[in-house]
Design an enzyme around this catalytic site. Structure first.
Site, short mmCIF file in Angstrom:
data_model
loop_
_atom_site.label_atom_id
_atom_site.label_comp_id
_atom_site.label_asym_id
_atom_site.label_seq_id
_atom_site.Cartn_x
_atom_site.Cartn_y
_atom_site.Cartn_z
CD GLU A 134 11.15 11.65 38.72
OE1 GLU A 134 10.52 12.00 39.73
OE2 GLU A 134 11.89 12.42 38.09
CB SER A 148 -1.51 18.09 49.87
OG SER A 148 -1.63 16.79 50.42
CE LYS A 169 2.85 14.62 43.43
NZ LYS A 169 2.04 14.20 44.59
C1 LIG Z 1 2.58 14.00 45.85
C2 LIG Z 1 1.70 14.35 46.98
C3 LIG Z 1 2.21 14.76 48.24
C4 LIG Z 1 3.66 14.76 48.57
O1 LIG Z 1 4.47 15.64 47.88
P1 LIG Z 1 5.09 16.96 48.50
O2 LIG Z 1 6.10 17.37 47.50
O3 LIG Z 1 5.73 16.60 49.83
O4 LIG Z 1 4.01 17.93 48.68
C5 LIG Z 1 1.31 15.14 49.21
N1 LIG Z 1 -0.03 15.11 49.00
C6 LIG Z 1 -0.55 14.72 47.82
C7 LIG Z 1 -2.03 14.71 47.67
C8 LIG Z 1 0.29 14.33 46.78
O5 LIG Z 1 -0.25 13.93 45.61
#
Ligand SMILES: *Cc1c(COP(=O)(O)O)cnc(C)c1O
Length: 428
Positions: free
Chosen positions: A110, A379, A88
């Site tokens: 938000e 992610s 993020k």
């Molecule tokens: C917020 C988040 C997501 C989901 O958001 P995307 O916009 O679909 O990438 C995925 N993995 C993690 C670790 C997150 O914090």
């Protein structure tokens, strides 16, 4: 790089907003259009991510796990190693630089689980901007540690007490603020959704993931991977890793949604299957939304808060419709299995969101041959998920630990007041 036609991706996307927000969105679109042709701006962005967030993130081979599963070699793109523990921050840092070019001094956002709010507060502190974060009052109670850090970082966190007191109401409140303040304030959107140009803008910054991966995998194996998986909440980490590979049709792109507890309404967050979602217009754009019979936005569930979203990126919806992206889903149970496998075979604690990409990736890899390669976009890291995971894998010692903490608090009368009461006092 992905380009919209006037903000549309096939039939999805667009800009369905009150008149009053149009000038700010057009100003943003104009600035973004200019900056994305400007190689110096991209360089400035990449340098910021290197100096502040540890980029490039590594590409990690999973030898033990690949051997255990049998099938393709598995690699992880390590977005969990970013500052603040997830992808993020990439998007947020990029938008922060853009805000400076716009000459604005204040940002709003938000947040649901608090991860995007925390990333925004971190960016604002680093770049010297004022930050106001809207968050549902119930979400504040659930995610208080994120709220605590946002405030320590200097952000103002505003609890939203209307309606269900969660993300949707926080979003309404943030938009109300923006309608009144857009001349001086930028709205930092956290995923590849919302009105144009946000889906394209967020994808642009997140594509740093896929650009790095392309170089790294070429160096490691001398060619492109056979498949890439990513989890899909709003769609930003998926678009980030997929975008540089869109033209390479030999690379299979697999987006994994939250299968939740079941296929019943309210038990999952699957927007890309024909039986679960429908095209609609909400929150400023057109995409596939989970809806009930009357066209009202539906309820969602996922063990991972970040995947628990009613809509999906219009770019993802379009890529799926056009056949470039394969959609899969993983149930809460499959996600926990994948979580455990990665910990025990590779020593990495993944986020529950990312564990959806792991579950989809492990399944795909097992059906591939030993000379093939599959990359999973990891992610984020799992530290934040300790309570959910502890609930799923109960241990008597853990229950005892929590009980001791509760007892300790009960012995200290000053701590008796609830978070809600303390919040009320703060805003009285
Ligand atoms: C917020 C988040 C997501 C989901 O958001 P995307 O916009 O679909 O990438 C995925 N993995 C993690 C670790 C997150 O914090």
């Amino acid at each position: 790089m992905i380009r919209s036609q006037n903000g549309m991706f096939g039939e999805f996307g667009g800009r369905f907003v009150p008149e009053i927000l149009l000038p700010a969105l057009l100003e943003l679109e104009e600035m973004f259009g200019r900056l994305r042709e400007d190689a110096d701006f991209w360089q400035e962005y990449v340098e910021l991510t290197q100096q502040f967030s540890g980029r490039p993130t590594p590409l990690t081979p999973c030898h033990r796990l690949s051997e255990h599963l049998g099938g393709a070699s598995i690699w992880l793109k390590r977005e969990d190693l970013n500052h603040s523990g997830a992808h993020k921050v990439n998007n947020v840092l990029g938008q922060g630089l853009l805000v400076k070019r716009l000459g604005k001094k204040r940002v709003i956002a938000e947040t649901g689980a608090g991860q995007h709010g925390l990333a925004t507060a971190i960016m604002a502190a680093r770049l010297g901007l004022d930050a106001t974060i809207y968050m549902g009052a119930d979400d504040i109670e659930r995610q208080y540690s994120n709220v605590f850090w946002m405030r320590q970082l200097g952000a103002t966190v505003v609890p939203v007490t209307t309606g269900a007191r969660t993300l949707k109401e926080a979003m309404d409140e943030a938009l109300r603020d923006w309608a009144a303040s857009c001349e001086t304030t930028h709205y930092v959107l956290g995923t590849a959704c919302g009105p144009a140009p946000f889906p394209e803008l967020v994808t642009y910054f997140q594509s740093v993931i896929g650009i790095e991966l392309k170089d790294q995998i070429q160096t490691a194996i001398g060619r492109m991977p056979d498949a890439i998986t990513a989890c899909v909440g709003g769609g930003s980490n998926a678009m980030g890793v997929f975008t540089p590979f869109l033209e390479q049709s030999e690379v299979k792109l697999i987006g994994v949604e939250a299968g939740g507890r079941s296929r019943d309404d309210g038990d999952h967050s699957i927007r890309l299957q024909p039986d679960t979602a429908e095209t609609g217009i909400a929150q400023g754009f057109k995409t596939l939304f989970l809806q009930n019979q009357d066209g009202q936005l539906g309820h969602t569930h996922s063990i991972a808060a970040g995947l628990d979203y009613v809509g999906v990126s219009p770019i993802i919806a379009h890529l799926h419709q056009s056949g470039r992206l394969t959609a899969d889903s993983a149930s809460d149970e499959q996600v926990l299995d994948a979580f455990k496998l990665l910990m025990q075979y590779e020593g990495i604690i993944p986020a529950l969101e990312s564990s959806h990409a792991l579950a989809g990736g492990f399944k795909a890899a097992a059906e591939m041959s030993a000379d093939q390669h599959l990359v999973i976009n990891l992610s984020g890291r799992g530290d934040k998920d300790i309570f959910n995971v502890a609930r799923a894998f109960p241990q008597p010692e853990w229950t005892a630990f929590l009980q001791r903490e509760i007892d300790r608090q009960n012995n200290e009368p000053a701590d008796q007041s609830s978070i809600a009461a303390a919040e009320e006092a703060r805003h009285a």
